[in-house]
Every structure is written in C-alpha cells, then in structure tokens.
Design a protein around this motif. Sequence first.
Motif, PDB file in Angstrom:
ATOM      1  N   GLY A 105      -0.250  -8.338   4.436  1.00 31.07           N
ATOM      2  CA  GLY A 105      -0.429  -8.064   2.973  1.00 31.07           C
ATOM      3  C   GLY A 105      -1.746  -6.587   2.658  1.00 31.07           C
ATOM      4  O   GLY A 105      -1.766  -6.564   2.028  1.00 31.07           O
ATOM      5  N   TYR A 106      -2.279  -6.593   3.538  1.00 31.01           N
ATOM      6  CA  TYR A 106      -3.179  -5.642   3.621  1.00 31.01           C
ATOM      7  C   TYR A 106      -2.751  -3.453   3.695  1.00 31.01           C
ATOM      8  O   TYR A 106      -2.212  -3.940   5.257  1.00 31.01           O
ATOM      9  CB  TYR A 106      -4.588  -5.385   3.763  1.00 31.01           C
ATOM     10  N   ARG A 107      -2.903  -2.955   3.350  1.00 30.52           N
ATOM     11  CA  ARG A 107      -2.917  -1.319   4.270  1.00 30.52           C
ATOM     12  C   ARG A 107      -4.100  -1.487   4.939  1.00 30.52           C
ATOM     13  O   ARG A 107      -4.969  -0.866   3.741  1.00 30.52           O
ATOM     14  CB  ARG A 107      -2.537  -0.282   3.510  1.00 30.52           C
ATOM     15  N   GLU A 122      -5.321  -7.632  -3.839  1.00 29.43           N
ATOM     16  CA  GLU A 122      -4.197  -8.363  -4.078  1.00 29.43           C
ATOM     17  C   GLU A 122      -3.101  -7.839  -3.206  1.00 29.43           C
ATOM     18  O   GLU A 122      -2.644  -6.408  -2.192  1.00 29.43           O
ATOM     19  CB  GLU A 122      -3.115  -8.815  -5.475  1.00 29.43           C
ATOM     20  N   PRO A 123      -3.219  -9.039  -1.994  1.00 29.55           N
ATOM     21  CA  PRO A 123      -2.181  -9.004  -1.168  1.00 29.55           C
ATOM     22  C   PRO A 123      -0.240  -8.465  -1.406  1.00 29.55           C
ATOM     23  O   PRO A 123      -0.457  -9.068  -2.440  1.00 29.55           O
ATOM     24  CB  PRO A 123      -2.040 -10.106  -0.076  1.00 29.55           C
ATOM     25  N   LYS A 124       0.092  -7.405  -0.698  1.00 28.44           N
ATOM     26  CA  LYS A 124       1.058  -7.419  -0.938  1.00 28.44           C
ATOM     27  C   LYS A 124       2.238  -7.741   0.090  1.00 28.44           C
ATOM     28  O   LYS A 124       2.031  -6.437   0.704  1.00 28.44           O
ATOM     29  CB  LYS A 124       1.260  -6.030  -1.698  1.00 28.44           C
ATOM     30  N   TYR A 125       2.854  -8.274   0.670  1.00 28.01           N
ATOM     31  CA  TYR A 125       3.725  -8.702   1.804  1.00 28.01           C
ATOM     32  C   TYR A 125       5.088  -7.684   2.150  1.00 28.01           C
ATOM     33  O   TYR A 125       5.657  -7.462   1.155  1.00 28.01           O
ATOM     34  CB  TYR A 125       4.160  -9.862   2.136  1.00 28.01           C
ATOM     35  N   THR A 126       4.671  -7.468   2.738  1.00 30.13           N
ATOM     36  CA  THR A 126       6.766  -6.954   3.196  1.00 30.13           C
ATOM     37  C   THR A 126       7.735  -7.950   3.421  1.00 30.13           C
ATOM     38  O   THR A 126       7.072  -9.486   3.569  1.00 30.13           O
ATOM     39  CB  THR A 126       6.514  -6.333   5.086  1.00 30.13           C
TER      40      THR A 126
END
Length: 757
Positions: free
Chosen positions: A536-538, A614-618
């Motif tokens: 979720g994180y880069r 905020e995490p952004k999930y693939t």
Amino acid sequence: MTQAPSNKMRFRMFAVMLAITIGIGSVLVYQLFNIQFVKGEEYQRSAVEQQMRSLKIAPARGEIQDTNGKILAVSATVWNVIVDPVVVDKEVKNGQTEADIIAENLAPILEMDAAVIKEKCLTPNTRSVFLKKRIEKPQQEAINQFLTDHPSIRSVYMLEDTKRYYPYGSLASTVIGFVNDENVGGAGLESQYNKVLSGTPGMVVTAKTARENDMDTRYQQRYEPENGHSLVLTLDETIQHFLEKHIENAVNEHNIKNRAVGIVMDVNTGAILGMTTKPDFDPNNFKEISDPAAKERLVLAAVASGGTNTDAYREALSNEQNLQWRNKAVSDPYEPGSVFKVITAATALDTGSASLNNYYDCFGSITVKDREIGCWKLYGHGNQSFAQTLQHSCNPAFVQIGFSIGGATFYDYFDTFGFTQGTGIDLPGEAGSIYHPRERLSTNLVTLASCSFGQTFKVTPIQMITGISTAVNGGNLVTPYLVRQVVDENGSVVEAHEPVIRRQVISEQTSKTIAELMETVVSAPDGSGRNAYLAGYRVGGKTGTSQKLDQVLSEDGREEHVLSFVGVAPMDDPQIAVLVVLDSPELDDVLSSTIAVPVGKYILEDILSYIGVEPKYTAEEMKNLDLTTPNTIGLDLQKAKDTLAEMNLGVKVIGQGETVLKQVPTPSTQIPRDATILLYTDEDIAPNLVEVPNVFGLGTSVVNQMITNAGLNLSFTGGLGRENSVASRQTPEAGTMVEAGTVVTVELTALDTAGVY
C-alpha cells in the motif's frame, strides 16, 4: 600669698591652648577630609558591604517541547539551604550551641550527617555556606517549621532555585542533553541553547543591623529575574518513540557492539522529526552509567586501579560518561558503504556521465591496477542496466560508473552535496567528514573506485541523510534543524526558524529519476532493499554494508561491519527519510546484511500511518490483505456460519449448542483471508491451548505447515511470494501457549545467497 598670673603668663597659656586647639583641629579636619574625600568611596563601599546583603534569585529555565507541545524538559522550583557562619551564636545554652541545634534538627530533614552540618555552620571567614542544594517542597516545608519553632535562629535561610526534570526519561536524551549541577546546559540542546533557556537572575538587596537582623522592608529592594525562553522542537514525541523502540529492538536482537543510530528527517525542509543514539542515558540521572557494557568496563577499571577512589578510575568514569552523552548521529563519522551509491548515481546522471540506457558487466569482481574489487554476488550479475546496478548494489558496476564521472567531478559533487563541511545542524559537537582531496581522487584510480561505492572515507549520519534528502527532494541541499520556535513564558513567538536551502545540487529531473530508482531497489524482486516493502505504500531505499577503516579484528578474527539502510516515502511525493546505522552487530543469524532493512521498514510503517499517509493497494496486494473478524457472538449458529461463508472463511464448531457463545479469533481481529474461525456453542468447554511453534529461519512452505498443523491461523507479512524468503520474526513468540485458532503473524525476509552488501 599666691601671686596672680601676669598678662605675659596668660598670653603664653592662651598661645599654648590655641596651638593645641589648632593642632587637634587640624588633625580632625585632615581626618575628616581624608575620610570624606580621599577614602570616602572606599568607606562607603565598606559600609554598604557591612550593612547590605544581596541574594541572587534564580530565573526559571525555559521548557523544551516537542512539535506538538509535549513537554520534554521542564524546571520546577526547589530551594538551596544556606547557613551564615558569622551569625551562628557560639554561646552554649542548655548544653548546646546554635550549631548543635541546627545540625541535630536538619540532619534527618536533609538526609545528611549531623557532624558535616555542624562543621559547615562553623566555617570561618565566610558569610554563606550551602548546607544542601535544590531540596524539594517537603524538605523546604520541614525546614520552615524548624525555623518557626526556633525564632532565635537567624543564621539559616533558603533561596529559591530551579531543578530540571525530563518527564520522558531517556527519550531523545542525546538530543536534548541535560542540565548540570550548576544549572547550566551540559550537552545537546540544553547546551546549544543555554543562553536562550537560562534567562537573567534576579536579586534581593537587604539592609542589616549591627546584629545582622533585617531592617525594615523599606530598606529592601527586590529585582525580579527574567525567566528563560522555551524551545519548540521539530521533534515529534510519537515519531521519536517509534524510532527508539525499533532501534532498541535491533540492539537487543543483534547484540550491536558499538553505536546504533536512527534519524527521521523531513526531506524537503531539513526538520528532524526523530533522532536517537543507543546506548543512551537518563538525563534525570545524567551521571549514572546506563550501558551494561560500560558498567562492566568500569568494574574492570576499578579492579585495575585499586578501587573507585583513584584518579585512574575517575578518569575512566569520566570517559564513559562523555561517551554516553555524545550524540553519535552528529559527532561520529562512519563508512557509509553502499548507501552512498545513491550519491554516485545522482552525480553520474546529473553530469551526463551515464544514463538509464547504459549497461554494465559484472563477472563477480573488477581489477583496478593491482587491486581486485569483488561483488557481493560471487559469480556476478552479468550484464545489467543502470537501474539494476543500484537495485543489485553491484560494486564492479559502480566502479565503472565512478570512472565515467572522473575524480575531479566526483570530488566537486561530493563537496556540493555537503560532505566536506558540517551540515550546520543546531546541535553541539558536530564532526566533520574524513575524505580524500580532489587531487588524490583525480590521480588515484583505486581511491576513486573505492569511493564510488562508499568505502575509504567517512561521513556522519546527519551528513548522509541530508545528502539522501537532497537527492530525492528536487535537488536542494537543506540545513537540518531541531528548534522550530523560541517562545517566551506567555507563549509568544520570539524567534521562528524557517527552513534554509543552501543551494541547488542536482536538477529536478535528476532528483525525480533518483527517487524512481530508489523505489525499484525496494519494489524489484531482486532489489537489495526488498525487505523494506510495505503493501500500500511506495517506499524507496538503499542498503549499505561497509567494512570499518580503523577496525580491530575480533578475537575470532572476524571483520566487523557497519550495516545501514536509508528509506524514503512516499516515493510519488517524498516526505520523510529514515536512516538506520548499526555498528558491529553479530552476524551469526540467517539475516546477514539484511538486519538494518527490516528495522527501517518497521519505523516507516509506524510513521506513515501516524502522519496520515493513506495506503493505496494494487490489485495483487488487495488479494493478500488481511480481513477483520466479524462478531458472531450471540448469533444463531447457522446465521454465524452463513456470515463467515460470505467472507470465504473456514468454520469449526466446538460444542452441541445452537448459539455462538465465544469465537476465536475474537471479533475485530486482523486475520488472513483463508483463516478458520472456531465457534464455541457450549459454556463448559475448556479452552484448547496449543504451543506456538518456532518457525524462525524457515521457508514459507514449512512455516505454513507447522503453524497450520498446530491448529493456528497464519498471517504472513513482508516478502511473501519472493524467492529465498524465510521467517525473521513471529508474533506471538515461539513457546507461547495460546488458544487454538489464534492468528500467528510471521514476518518474512528475503535472503541473499552470497555475501553481504
């Protein structure tokens, strides 16, 4: 018959009397003139000294607060107990002198020997002797009661002072420092900002009678002290707590022999959000040695010197105290190793010496003059792109990149990145780096080769994280700082410290490219920083394992290394950088050079969530995300089964009832998507306790088998699906007795099959 004096006799008598009168008068006039005009000022000063007494009033030292106003250092009112030996009555009354009465009554209050107090009361030729400094309120009240009960005693009095308290104990102690016995900053920010924090003392001037009694209050003048200003830091107590927790865990888990350093920095402003050095100390008891290894050294020093009351032992104690007070993040240079490859890569791209289209061969080593420089991968990486050289942390490739830059240009960028000067951080004791001059880099290929991958020179941790921040923030070299504001006692801002950009070092495009490359170091399956991956994180990063230039081999002949990792996130908009430096850990476990990477990952994970990223999930990450256990307690058994079936969760019913009375895992627990929920339907069924197996160092398939066979649910974090991944941490710990169905979380770490990097 007596003859009357003649006129002549009268004249002579008058002349004699006149001469005597004139003589005496002349002497008196001379003395008056001498007293009033010649020595007038001297006698005036003497009279003032005899009649007046001035007592200093200590100002309140300013607070030190974190960026959210949490108090990290505060001063409270205490009292100094003083005796005036000149005023002490020497006459014996009822078998006791005044000194006896004072000593007998104050000894238990001050927790002192009565003989010592009496000796101080009888000190000759002095007006004030400290009986004890900085007593607190209960003792002050007890002494006031004593003086009330003995009104004839005027030789004992108390003056207000301040004492420093650190509510969070050792937290950020090497940054904050301490206040010494003289109420002066002895280290850290307390020392750097001592004048700002100290304020200006006040004074009470009192007139005295011949018997040393205070005159009427109209003869007293009070000059109020000016309290010190307070510091509001960039440091965040919560982030500092995260940082120290994980650095401390690393020290304990891997037996770090020397320092462990952690820094969290805002890459765009230079604000220090967290900084720690382990081992550290408690500033409330700053003289006490806290490091067990240091205590052992002092025991040996005491034995060698014949006790603790020798000059040799006192010198050893002083050395250990100075060592624990020193902020090694700014004062102790180290070999950065492969973390420095980020700087070499940025230099190459910015100068056009290399591009993303370049490829480099690695066959396991490269020969430079008479020196063979090896790669951590025994048989080499083969042909690899520029991006892959950073992902693989390949030494031979970076030697080639360094040669393409050239020694003179390499030095120029080394200097422009700030590595030849201190960073200017507002802390005392910042050390400089140890580096090669421009001429040597220009003429000695072996030196240039070793420098290109971060060896044979030293920089400080604060220089290193500042350089990394420059590489990812658009190319700006910022000045790191800790004090955000100086405020007065009313909270009004006296001084605000704004971010300082010293210069543009690399172009924005180069910086953007470097950020993208650092992200692949973590995201690529074979990236050296892949153990810092956070769903979720880069996250971007770079690992480093460096040999120590000035090391002494251990007894078993093993070389010592400095392991480090720098992580940056989020890479689409870099905000924070985390640097972890672990000096000389024991390398007997399966993690080898990856020890520092998980530490950096844990710190980033805590911080990113805390600061609201905020995490952004693939889509792939979403498949592996844990679920939250629903609450089935109190539901009809069939309804509970249907609820769990909708979430594709397994069910195991224990009991013959029709209503769910208990479930394991409990409601709102994070569980894997293939978890099995145990539903209890009878009240009298005892919990089924099982022992958590030890899976440390085992591969994923074996871990899965052992945890499942034990009747437990398994949740993986870390390098799931990556080759050579093994369990590096588990919660609950091995050997713990838990209920069947409990979730065991296993952290995976990807291993490397050869060497360290």
